[in-house]
Scaffold this motif. Structure first.
Motif, mmCIF file in Angstrom:
data_model
loop_
_atom_site.group_PDB
_atom_site.id
_atom_site.type_symbol
_atom_site.label_atom_id
_atom_site.label_comp_id
_atom_site.label_asym_id
_atom_site.label_seq_id
_atom_site.Cartn_x
_atom_site.Cartn_y
_atom_site.Cartn_z
ATOM 1 N N ARG A 12 -9.270 5.693 -7.733
ATOM 2 C CA ARG A 12 -8.858 6.756 -6.032
ATOM 3 C C ARG A 12 -9.000 6.011 -4.820
ATOM 4 N NH1 ARG A 12 -8.267 10.058 -10.404
ATOM 5 N NH2 ARG A 12 -6.775 8.458 -9.740
ATOM 6 N N ALA A 13 -9.369 5.034 -5.000
ATOM 7 C CA ALA A 13 -9.690 4.063 -3.929
ATOM 8 C C ALA A 13 -8.335 3.457 -3.402
ATOM 9 C CB ALA A 13 -11.327 2.832 -4.163
ATOM 10 N N LEU A 14 -7.122 2.588 -5.104
ATOM 11 C CA LEU A 14 -5.973 2.139 -5.380
ATOM 12 C C LEU A 14 -5.586 3.612 -4.730
ATOM 13 C CD1 LEU A 14 -6.570 0.414 -7.996
ATOM 14 C CD2 LEU A 14 -6.273 -0.410 -6.215
ATOM 15 N N ASP A 15 -5.833 5.358 -5.132
ATOM 16 C CA ASP A 15 -4.247 5.824 -4.518
ATOM 17 C C ASP A 15 -4.333 5.933 -2.853
ATOM 18 O OD1 ASP A 15 -4.010 6.718 -6.975
ATOM 19 O OD2 ASP A 15 -5.252 8.276 -7.189
ATOM 20 N N SER A 16 -5.902 6.004 -2.024
ATOM 21 C CA SER A 16 -5.819 6.379 -0.855
ATOM 22 C C SER A 16 -5.788 5.101 0.158
ATOM 23 C CB SER A 16 -7.004 7.586 -1.017
ATOM 24 O OG SER A 16 -8.259 6.763 -1.474
ATOM 25 N N THR A 17 -5.869 3.923 -0.588
ATOM 26 C CA THR A 17 -5.980 2.557 0.013
ATOM 27 C C THR A 17 -7.363 2.502 0.909
ATOM 28 O OG1 THR A 17 -3.686 3.401 1.015
ATOM 29 C CG2 THR A 17 -4.359 1.110 -0.648
ATOM 30 N N GLY A 18 -7.923 3.201 0.253
ATOM 31 C CA GLY A 18 -9.702 3.448 0.846
ATOM 32 C C GLY A 18 -11.065 3.396 0.425
ATOM 33 N N PHE A 19 -11.779 3.236 1.034
ATOM 34 C CA PHE A 19 -13.191 2.865 0.146
ATOM 35 C C PHE A 19 -14.009 4.743 -0.545
ATOM 36 C CE2 PHE A 19 -13.905 -0.486 3.774
ATOM 37 C CZ PHE A 19 -13.800 -1.468 2.876
ATOM 38 N N VAL A 20 -14.431 4.279 -1.166
ATOM 39 C CA VAL A 20 -14.755 5.162 -1.846
ATOM 40 C C VAL A 20 -15.886 4.736 -2.303
ATOM 41 C CG1 VAL A 20 -14.907 6.676 -4.313
ATOM 42 C CG2 VAL A 20 -12.187 5.793 -3.463
ATOM 43 N N ALA A 59 -19.525 2.392 -4.676
ATOM 44 C CA ALA A 59 -19.120 2.040 -3.983
ATOM 45 C C ALA A 59 -17.883 0.962 -3.675
ATOM 46 C CB ALA A 59 -19.079 1.614 -2.802
ATOM 47 N N VAL A 60 -16.558 1.270 -3.550
ATOM 48 C CA VAL A 60 -15.388 0.689 -4.123
ATOM 49 C C VAL A 60 -14.875 0.092 -3.055
ATOM 50 C CG1 VAL A 60 -13.406 1.018 -5.344
ATOM 51 C CG2 VAL A 60 -15.633 2.503 -6.603
ATOM 52 N N SER A 61 -14.176 -0.636 -3.069
ATOM 53 C CA SER A 61 -12.928 -0.917 -1.573
ATOM 54 C C SER A 61 -11.813 -0.543 -2.272
ATOM 55 C CB SER A 61 -13.076 -2.387 -1.719
ATOM 56 O OG SER A 61 -11.784 -2.951 -2.904
ATOM 57 N N PRO A 62 -11.170 -0.683 -0.866
ATOM 58 C CA PRO A 62 -9.450 -0.127 -0.717
ATOM 59 C C PRO A 62 -8.539 -0.947 -2.353
ATOM 60 C CG PRO A 62 -9.971 -0.492 1.324
ATOM 61 C CD PRO A 62 -11.252 -0.791 0.615
ATOM 62 N N LEU A 63 -9.133 -1.809 -2.112
ATOM 63 C CA LEU A 63 -8.487 -2.590 -3.847
ATOM 64 C C LEU A 63 -8.945 -2.216 -5.099
ATOM 65 C CD1 LEU A 63 -6.913 -5.622 -1.665
ATOM 66 C CD2 LEU A 63 -5.882 -3.183 -2.422
ATOM 67 N N GLY A 64 -9.838 -1.167 -5.146
ATOM 68 C CA GLY A 64 -10.161 -0.798 -6.135
ATOM 69 C C GLY A 64 -11.226 -1.734 -6.593
ATOM 70 N N GLU A 65 -12.100 -3.176 -5.845
ATOM 71 C CA GLU A 65 -12.870 -3.733 -6.452
ATOM 72 C C GLU A 65 -14.803 -3.058 -5.768
ATOM 73 O OE1 GLU A 65 -15.823 -7.620 -4.742
ATOM 74 O OE2 GLU A 65 -13.679 -6.994 -2.971
ATOM 75 N N VAL A 66 -15.643 -3.091 -7.165
ATOM 76 C CA VAL A 66 -16.888 -2.360 -7.259
ATOM 77 C C VAL A 66 -17.562 -3.437 -5.563
ATOM 78 C CG1 VAL A 66 -19.268 -1.959 -8.470
ATOM 79 C CG2 VAL A 66 -16.089 -1.129 -9.108
ATOM 80 N N ALA A 81 -5.209 -3.602 3.757
ATOM 81 C CA ALA A 81 -4.692 -3.002 2.592
ATOM 82 C C ALA A 81 -3.731 -1.985 2.342
ATOM 83 C CB ALA A 81 -6.215 -2.249 2.028
ATOM 84 N N ARG A 82 -3.266 -1.560 3.551
ATOM 85 C CA ARG A 82 -2.515 -0.260 3.997
ATOM 86 C C ARG A 82 -1.313 -0.961 3.899
ATOM 87 N NH1 ARG A 82 -5.725 5.292 5.438
ATOM 88 N NH2 ARG A 82 -6.781 5.913 4.131
ATOM 89 N N SER A 83 -1.575 -2.323 4.678
ATOM 90 C CA SER A 83 -0.621 -2.975 4.801
ATOM 91 C C SER A 83 0.136 -3.480 3.750
ATOM 92 C CB SER A 83 -0.791 -4.062 6.593
ATOM 93 O OG SER A 83 -0.145 -4.679 6.613
ATOM 94 N N ALA A 84 -1.138 -4.249 3.335
ATOM 95 C CA ALA A 84 -0.027 -5.082 1.502
ATOM 96 C C ALA A 84 0.225 -4.643 1.013
ATOM 97 C CB ALA A 84 -1.262 -5.832 0.969
#
Length: 261
Positions: free
Chosen positions: A186-194, A219-226, A249-252
């Protein structure tokens, strides 16, 4: 943004759980967190009748959380239950802001899965929610919602840079692994923190078929890192979120801009 994760182990007594909330609010204030995320069902754990404990937003339970948040100067997110038509309840996420305002989200996707039927006792919500905390747009989801990517992309489309997910995850083979995988997806889907915060696992002496929690908050980063990961026991931690990571993340990986439907 400094976010506190309060992985508490709730009881069936709303008053006792308020004492746990007060403790977590104090911890969050001590470390200068702007946002404290507590689990789903913080008001009362699952596995007991919920209608008798359900209260409106102006009832004593939510009012006490509101006062604690305002007194500490931070925003508190916590799960509670509100009365719904037909004897059911709403599974509600209360958002008590530092300035005394209240917002709420009623769980949209009910946990009718793995042999459990939340819809028998809980009425579904129908409105996504975003709120602003310290100038940051926050999306709100809860537990089973995490299996539905469309909600997370909708929250991101509404400007959410962080989505909080209070939960009381059901135990079972592979369920811990699914919880983490879903949070990262879900972090990757939204390119946001979860920031997903679950009920701590209950003592082994208290087994229940209800989804009473397994811990595992993360907590997960916008690119899926825990960024942080908790075990099963009650605990507290903080994470500092660099909101610039969302922009980068949203730019890349502009999946929000590139989506077709």
């Amino acid at each position: 943004m400094r976010v506190a994760l309060g992985q508490l182990g709730g009881t069936a007594d709303p008053e006792a759980n308020l004492a746990l909330v007060e403790k977590e609010v104090g911890r969050a204030a001590e470390v200068s967190a702007r946002l404290l995320v507590l689990p789903e069902a913080t008001m009362c754990r699952f596995g007991v009748p919920l209608a008798p404990v359900a209260e409106p937003l102006d009832g004593p339970w939510a009012s006490r959380v509101r006062a604690l948040a305002a007194g500490a100067g931070l925003t508190v997110v916590a799960g509670m239950f509100r009365p719904a038509p037909g004897g059911r309840v709403y599974n509600t996420v209360l958002v008590a802001a530092e300035d005394g305002r209240l917002a709420h989200y009623d769980k949209i996707h009910l946990y009718d899965a793995f042999g459990h039927r939340e819809s028998d006792t809980v009425a579904p919500g129908d409105r996504p929610l975003t709120v602003e905390v310290a100038g940051v747009r926050i999306g709100v989801a809860t537990c089973y919602d995490i299996r539905f990517p469309g909600l997370f992309t909708e929250l991101a489309a509404r400007g959410a840079q962080v989505t909080v997910v209070p939960a009381s995850w059901g135990a079972g083979p592979g369920k811990r692994e699914q919880w983490e995988l879903l949070a990262r997806a879900r972090a990757l889907d939204s390119t946001g923190f979860v920031v997903a915060v679950g009920q701590a696992a209950p003592p082994e002496a208290e087994p229940s078929p209800a989804p009473t929690g397994i811990g595992g908050s993360l907590a997960v980063s916008p690119l899926g890192e825990v960024l942080t990961r908790l075990g099963p026991a009650p605990t507290f931690t903080v994470v500092d979120l660099d909101l610039g990571e969302v922009t980068r993340a949203r730019s890349a990986v502009p999946v929000l801009a590139n989506r077709r439907w």
